[in-house]
Write an enzyme that holds these catalytic residues in place. Structure first.
Site, PDB file in Angstrom:
ATOM      1  CE  LYS A 201      49.273  94.399   9.384  1.00 13.54           C
ATOM      2  NZ  LYS A 201      48.398  93.578  10.222  1.00 13.54           N
ATOM      3  CE  LYS A 255      47.443  97.803  10.222  1.00 17.40           C
ATOM      4  NZ  LYS A 255      47.084  96.552  10.812  1.00 17.40           N
TER       5      LYS A 255
HETATM    6  C1  PBG Z   1      47.336  92.191  13.237  1.00 18.65           C
HETATM    7  C2  PBG Z   1      46.950  93.610  13.098  1.00 18.65           C
HETATM    8  C3  PBG Z   1      47.763  94.681  13.462  1.00 18.65           C
HETATM    9  C4  PBG Z   1      47.021  95.826  13.264  1.00 18.65           C
HETATM   10  C5  PBG Z   1      45.763  95.453  12.763  1.00 18.65           C
HETATM   11  N1  PBG Z   1      45.744  94.067  12.645  1.00 18.65           N
HETATM   12  C6  PBG Z   1      49.120  94.703  14.076  1.00 18.65           C
HETATM   13  C7  PBG Z   1      50.199  93.914  13.511  1.00 18.65           C
HETATM   14  O1  PBG Z   1      50.205  93.560  12.329  1.00 18.65           O
HETATM   15  O2  PBG Z   1      51.098  93.606  14.292  1.00 18.65           O
HETATM   16  C8  PBG Z   1      47.538  97.197  13.583  1.00 18.65           C
HETATM   17  C9  PBG Z   1      46.547  98.251  13.780  1.00 18.65           C
HETATM   18  C10 PBG Z   1      47.069  99.471  14.451  1.00 18.65           C
HETATM   19  O3  PBG Z   1      48.265  99.634  14.752  1.00 18.65           O
HETATM   20  O4  PBG Z   1      46.232 100.327  14.740  1.00 18.65           O
HETATM   21  N2  PBG Z   1      47.012  91.288  12.299  1.00 18.65           N
END
Ligand code: PBG
Length: 331
Positions: A201, A255
């Protein structure tokens, strides 16, 4: 073997629709889709997310209705994210551990409405519950501390499993959390609860609309670069995946999605495990904005992007376009 023109004319098999259908290498179906949904307080509430046209936050009853819709569309799994009221946010995100929080109520409502006809994936991270919008506990200097955070995430995961979650999806990027959650699930009597780890991520600019949707954008101080990955790093992403698999992840996630297709392929090629992509909120918003600006037909745009994930090696895709795509796929 050398193939050459004119013995080989690759355009031959492209000349008609039936032949193109017959030679298509990748087939996308509604079973490849995971639908992320935002849960909000209240009854009968549909609250549109301004930065995600076509996406709303739903109260628990509406979430159950969306889950039924998913079953009818052949979407096998939904992913839940809570819009926690500001009054329930705290420094340590304690609401994440409340057995009656929005997430747990939504899980139980979906189970009541749909039984085992749908998979429920729940996000593990503290950002929807903290006053600072970080995914974990912060020290005096604002640094997100690893091991103390992992201990809370374990309790959050158990809370979700107790409510009936099928797949625990840690999105926090702490070191060692998959192992700790896996052990706790085993010990707690949840041996069959899966872990889909957000393994690779990245600290991405594509998460903006999501942070609006869960009510974090106004509260987030700083960035998440001490735990989310540098978009320049691929070897490190493979190392993250390897560790998560060793720690007990059943599947892994990359992601955001489209800008990281190379990693989907490399993960699939190297580890031969189920890999999922999260086509994140900013990607959804860009498709919608592009279509609204007349750049291309929205449906054609989105299907081209979704099939790319499949071609790259994904077992499935988390996408806010899931219901739209399923309707297109089901004709
Ligand atoms: C937070 C989380 C995020 C997303 C999923 N879980 C945002 C972040 O890390 O700030 C993003 C999903 C998206 O942008 O559709 N743990």
């Amino acid at each position: 073997m050398t193939r050459s023109y004119p013995n080989t004319r690759l355009r031959r098999t492209r000349a008609s629709a039936w032949s193109r259908a017959m030679h298509r290498e990748t087939v996308l179906t509604s079973a490849d889709l995971i639908w992320p949904l935002f849960v909000t307080e209240g009854q009968g509430v549909e609250d549109p997310v301004a930065s995600l046209p076509g996406v709303s936050r739903w109260s628990v009853d509406g979430i159950a209705a969306r889950a039924k819709e998913a079953v009818e569309l052949g979407i096998p799994c939904i992913a839940l994210f809570p819009h926690t009221p500001a009054s329930l946010r705290s420094e340590k995100g304690d609401e994440a551990l409340n057995p009656d929080n929005l997430m747990c109520r939504a899980i139980r409502a979906i189970r009541d409405a749909c039984g085992d006809d749908i998979g429920i994936l729940t996000d593990v991270a503290l950002d929807p519950y903290t006053t600072h919008g970080q995914d974990g506990l912060v020290d005096q200097g604002g640094y997100v501390v690893n091991d103390d955070t992992v201990a809370v995430l374990v309790d959050q995961a158990l809370n979700q499993a107790e409510a009936g979650a099928d797949i625990i999806a840690p999105s926090d990027m702490m070191d060692g959390r998959v192992k700790a959650i896996r052990m706790a699930l085993e010990m707690g009597g949840y041996a069959n609860v899966q872990i889909m780890s957000y393994s690779a991520k990245f600290a991405s600019a594509f998460y903006g609309p999501f942070r609006d949707a869960v009510g974090s954008s106004g509260v987030l101080k700083g960035d998440k670069k001490t735990y989310q990955m540098d978009p320049a790093n691929a070897l490190e992403a493979l190392a993250e995946v390897e560790l998560d698999l060793a720690e007990g992840a059943d599947s892994v996630m990359v992601k955001p999605g489209l800008a990281y297709l190379d990693l989907i392929w490399r993960v699939k090629d190297r580890f031969e495990v189920p890999v999922f992509a999260y086509q994140v909120s900013g990607e959804y918003a860009l498709i919608e904005a592009g279509a609204a600006a007349g750049l291309a037909d929205r449906d054609v745009l989105l299907m081209e992007k979704l099939v790319a994930f499949k071609r790259a090696g994904c077992s499935g895709v988390l996408t806010y376009h899931a219901p739209v795509a399923a309707r297109i796929l089901n004709g």
